[in-house]
Design a protein around this motif. Structure first.
Motif, PDB file in Angstrom:
ATOM      1  N   LYS A  52       0.826  -1.208   0.000  1.00 55.75           N
ATOM      2  CA  LYS A  52       0.000   0.000   0.000  1.00 55.75           C
ATOM      3  C   LYS A  52       0.865   1.264   0.000  1.00 55.75           C
ATOM      4  O   LYS A  52       0.510   2.270  -0.626  1.00 55.75           O
ATOM      5  CB  LYS A  52      -0.946   0.000   1.210  1.00 55.75           C
ATOM      6  N   ILE A  53       1.990   1.188   0.690  1.00 58.23           N
ATOM      7  CA  ILE A  53       2.910   2.337   0.698  1.00 58.23           C
ATOM      8  C   ILE A  53       3.503   2.519  -0.703  1.00 58.23           C
ATOM      9  O   ILE A  53       3.494   3.609  -1.268  1.00 58.23           O
ATOM     10  CB  ILE A  53       4.035   2.116   1.738  1.00 58.23           C
ATOM     11  N   ILE A  67       3.631   9.037   4.489  1.00 56.80           N
ATOM     12  CA  ILE A  67       2.606   8.148   3.908  1.00 56.80           C
ATOM     13  C   ILE A  67       2.661   6.779   4.582  1.00 56.80           C
ATOM     14  O   ILE A  67       1.623   6.195   4.899  1.00 56.80           O
ATOM     15  CB  ILE A  67       2.794   8.067   2.384  1.00 56.80           C
ATOM     16  N   ALA A  68       3.878   6.299   4.850  1.00 56.52           N
ATOM     17  CA  ALA A  68       4.019   5.020   5.561  1.00 56.52           C
ATOM     18  C   ALA A  68       3.371   5.123   6.941  1.00 56.52           C
ATOM     19  O   ALA A  68       2.629   4.218   7.357  1.00 56.52           O
ATOM     20  CB  ALA A  68       5.492   4.644   5.686  1.00 56.52           C
ATOM     21  N   ALA A  69       3.639   6.198   7.634  1.00 50.22           N
ATOM     22  CA  ALA A  69       3.078   6.368   8.983  1.00 50.22           C
ATOM     23  C   ALA A  69       1.546   6.348   8.924  1.00 50.22           C
ATOM     24  O   ALA A  69       0.880   5.750   9.779  1.00 50.22           O
ATOM     25  CB  ALA A  69       3.592   7.661   9.601  1.00 50.22           C
ATOM     26  N   GLN A  70       1.001   6.988   7.896  1.00 48.58           N
ATOM     27  CA  GLN A  70      -0.459   7.019   7.726  1.00 48.58           C
ATOM     28  C   GLN A  70      -1.007   5.613   7.440  1.00 48.58           C
ATOM     29  O   GLN A  70      -1.993   5.185   8.037  1.00 48.58           O
ATOM     30  CB  GLN A  70      -0.809   7.984   6.582  1.00 48.58           C
ATOM     31  N   VAL A  71      -0.320   4.891   6.527  1.00 51.97           N
ATOM     32  CA  VAL A  71      -0.742   3.524   6.195  1.00 51.97           C
ATOM     33  C   VAL A  71      -0.689   2.650   7.449  1.00 51.97           C
ATOM     34  O   VAL A  71      -1.587   1.852   7.714  1.00 51.97           O
ATOM     35  CB  VAL A  71       0.144   2.947   5.064  1.00 51.97           C
ATOM     36  N   TRP A  72       0.363   2.830   8.245  1.00 52.21           N
ATOM     37  CA  TRP A  72       0.513   2.012   9.462  1.00 52.21           C
ATOM     38  C   TRP A  72      -0.540   2.360  10.514  1.00 52.21           C
ATOM     39  O   TRP A  72      -0.973   1.487  11.272  1.00 52.21           O
ATOM     40  CB  TRP A  72       1.933   2.171  10.032  1.00 52.21           C
ATOM     41  N   ARG A  73      -0.964   3.604  10.558  1.00 47.70           N
ATOM     42  CA  ARG A  73      -2.047   3.975  11.490  1.00 47.70           C
ATOM     43  C   ARG A  73      -3.357   3.305  11.059  1.00 47.70           C
ATOM     44  O   ARG A  73      -4.095   2.777  11.895  1.00 47.70           O
ATOM     45  CB  ARG A  73      -2.219   5.499  11.549  1.00 47.70           C
TER      46      ARG A  73
END
Lengths: 300, 417
Positions: B151-152, B235-241
């Motif tokens: 997704k990232i 964006i990774a941080a958002q996907v992980w949240r």
């Protein structure tokens, strides 16, 4: 059987204008191949002259200049991905590469792609050396030829490896039991186009070897490249044939009396140092005679 | 989902399956091999509707992935060590083409001497290829990182390939309890495969890929690639949240443990940071003010987050399971860069440990702690588990190495003393 001129479409799939040398036979071959394959083609181009001169949107089909040695692997991924997504039937997958990319640095990738029965057409434009970097010898450079890494010096004159050891790509590919392979020449475009058409009907790998004289690298007058290519066939230095499911068949009539090899060598600057040496010419004649006889003997 | 007992290679394969990969090309190499075998079995059993291109080399593996991704397929591969070294040319190529390929790497060192065990040399020497590099510290993280990586990578503002690295054998072959997500949850979270927005080879819309770019425009291209990589952190941080909202497991670019009052902070990547956590708990029990920062996202590098976490420390010990020959470990310089802007910079030491799979135990970390407190800071690169004239272990055969942990006596659960 060859195509008839009226069967060849007037539609062009290359935009006019490219960066190739005048009389480049590789561009000619790519143009002819696309005429047969049409717009539903994805062309994967191993690094070489063609990849460079096609830049800035010359091809009208999707064109992907990949690395030097990985075109067969890239097309394998495309073939399998399109199959996985149910889109494979819609498109011709074509690789175009030179002899360096095919015989030398990319041989294992090509061997692997054929062995896996990937569905693609591979055209090798063989100009018998690394022309994109300025004409160094390759695995298909003929005996005696001058290249920038087989110069004519006092101790050694041109390519000096044993003529028998020159890589015979058709034999290497045939040893894979490939469904379809053909030896072609740029001087016989209708034959070339017929071989490409046949290759496009194969479900699986197919290989077209196209003898393609390079005016710059071989020191030929640009008006004579096609003529030199024809002389290669008329002297027996190149034999046109196809291998279809193991059946080997000549695709060009062989005249009873072949022209002497000197006629093929004389217009080429890369052999100039040999022309005044009757012994060398006789040696090259014997090399060609042996190769010609062996190829003829191998026909079904 | 019920808890499974999987090794890291199975976790990587199962995560790719959950993401509904369409195209896989890989070549076997120890200790990655199981990943390819598992995926081959999933395909053979009809559990995974993908094509597995059984290539003849790693160079061709990544090249085939490039082909698959360039016609829009969701694409996965796995490799390590010599395999990545062989595909190095294609690593640059894939990133330059901005293709969202995901690669699982069971870290292994490089020959010679021949050695199949884990260190981070193989991925770290490829840190500048333009790939996102994420490091897992547990099997659960292998699963979560591989799954979320798609997704990232496929985010329209990223479009870069991702390496998810995890230590060979230590994570690739050791089984741990892990909780997968269900296919329904996965499908709700992940866009369907083959619907990406990146440019593809399509006869209906002919485009040219991989062409020459002259010097006049080259810097602009490099800048955009760099900015996309930098921007992928958010964006990774958002996907992980989003992933955490489903699973309760929220990954972050860095993990911090006991940083608030710590005088000495360890920094590093990979499974050794789990061992370090165990050692830190033991040291804390004896009154030492010590903590650690685990870097999960090595590329892009979380400079701000790291600076904030390290701000109060007097000493920082960067653990590198790798060596940049002739200089320092390869994680260390980036940590220094994060520290440089601090008004009061700590003493920053670099300790090279565990190369070629040498076991890192809580005792190793305790040795690093002792050396970290003693060191003046004049010499910055130390080799606490190597025999050498200047290091923690003098080159004297009569002096014994720190004792190896006894079976059952090495408490990785936090009770190490």
């Amino acid at each position: 059987m060859v195509m008839k001129p009226k069967q060849v479409t007037c539609t062009e799939h290359l935009n006019p204008g490219n960066l190739a040398c005048a009389a480049c036979t590789e561009v000619l071959g790519f143009r002819h191949a696309l005429k047969v394959l049409g717009p539903n083609t994805i062309a994967i181009n191993g690094t070489g002259c063609l990849a460079v001169v096609m830049q800035m949107g010359v091809p009208k089909v999707p064109h992907f200049h990949v690395l030097f040695e990985n075109a067969p692997a890239v097309i394998s991924g495309i073939d399998d991905a399109l199959k996985a997504m149910g889109k494979r039937d819609e498109v011709n997958l074509l690789v175009v590469a030179g002899d360096g990319g095919t015989a030398d640095i990319g041989l294992s990738a090509l061997s692997g792609a054929i062995e896996r029965n990937q569905d693609f057409i591979y055209i090798c434009f063989d100009n018998e050396s690394y022309m994109n970097t300025g004409g160094q010898r390759s695995g298909t450079t003929p005996f005696g030829a001058r290249t920038s890494t087989t110069p004519v010096g006092r101790a050694v004159q041109g390519e000096d490896r044993l003529p028998e050891l020159r890589k015979d790509l058709m034999a290497i590919i045939a040893a894979h039991n490939i469904p379809y392979a053909a030896s072609t020449s740029i001087a016989y475009p209708l034959d070339f186009m017929e071989r490409v058409r046949k290759a496009s009907t194969v479900r699986g790998p197919s290989y077209i070897h196209c003898h393609s004289p390079c005016p710059t690298g071989w020191s030929i007058e640009s008006s004579r490249t096609v003529e030199v290519a024809r002389l290669a066939v008329e002297t027996g230095a190149v034999v046109l044939y196809e291998i279809e499911n193991g059946e080997r068949r000549l695709t060009q009539k062989i005249k009873k009396k072949r022209k002497p090899i000197r006629e093929y060598l004389a217009p080429q600057g890369r052999f100039r140092h040999l022309l005044d040496d009757p012994e060398a010419i006789e040696h090259l004649q014997q090399v060609v005679d042996r190769g010609f006889a062996a190829t003829l003997a191998s026909m079904s | 989902m019920k808890t499974e007992f999987w090794n890291g290679n199975m976790a990587a394969a199962r995560a790719a399956q959950r993401a509904r990969v369409q195209s896989i090309a890989a070549y076997p190499i120890t200790p990655q091999t199981h990943t390819v075998e598992y995926l081959a079995k999933f395909v053979a059993d009809g559990e995974l509707h993908a094509r597995l291109t059984k290539v003849e080399s790693e160079h061709s593996a990544l090249s085939a992935c490039v082909g698959a991704s360039s016609v829009g397929a969701r694409t996965f591969t796995a490799s390590c060590s010599q395999g990545i070294a062989l595909m190095s040319e294609v690593l640059f190529f894939a990133a330059g083409l901005r293709l969202p390929i995901v690669m699982a790497v069971s870290n292994r060192t490089l020959s010679v001497p021949v050695n199949i065990w884990s260190d981070h040399q193989d991925t770290l020497v490829n840190r500048d290829t333009g790939w996102i590099q994420l490091y897992a510290a547990s099997v659960q993280e292998v699963y979560d990182l591989v799954f979320t990586a798609f997704k990232i990578a496929e985010n329209a503002d990223v479009l870069l390939p991702v390496i998810v690295a995890y230590d060979g054998f230590i994570l690739s072959h050791a089984s741990e309890p892990i909780v997968p997500i269900s296919q329904e949850e996965a499908d709700a979270f992940m866009p369907p495969p083959g619907q990406g927005t990146w440019p593809i080879l399509d006869p209906d819309n002919p485009q040219q890929f991989g062409e020459v770019l002259f010097p006049e425009w080259y810097p602009d291209f490099e800048y955009k690639k760099h900015q996309a990589l930098v921007g992928s952190l958010g964006i990774a941080a958002q996907v992980w949240r989003e992933f955490g909202a489903i699973t309760g497991r929220t990954l972050t670019p860095i993990d911090t443990w006991f940083c608030e009052d710590a005088e000495l902070l360890f920094v590093g990547i990979g499974s050794m940071m789990q061992t370090t956590r165990a050692a830190v708990l033991g040291l804390r029990a004896r009154g030492a003010k010590v903590g650690l920062v685990n870097i999960r996202s090595f590329r892009p590098f979380p400079e701000q987050e790291l600076r904030q976490a390290l701000a109060g420390a007097e000493r920082v010990v960067v653990l590198d399971r790798d060596i940049g020959y002739g200089t320092t470990g390869m994680v260390y310089p980036d940590v220094l860069r994060a520290l440089y802007a601090l008004p009061q910079r700590p003493i920053a030491l670099n300790m090279i440990i565990g190369t070629g799979g040498k076991e890192i135990t809580p005792q190793t970390i305790e040795r690093c702690f002792e050396l970290g407190l003693e060191a003046s800071g004049e010499r910055t690169v130390l080799w606490p588990d190597a025999r050498g004239p200047e290091e923690g272990i003098p080159y004297d055969e009569s002096i014994q190495l720190p004792p190896a942990p006894q079976p059952g006596g090495c408490a990785l659960n936090g009770g190490a003393g």
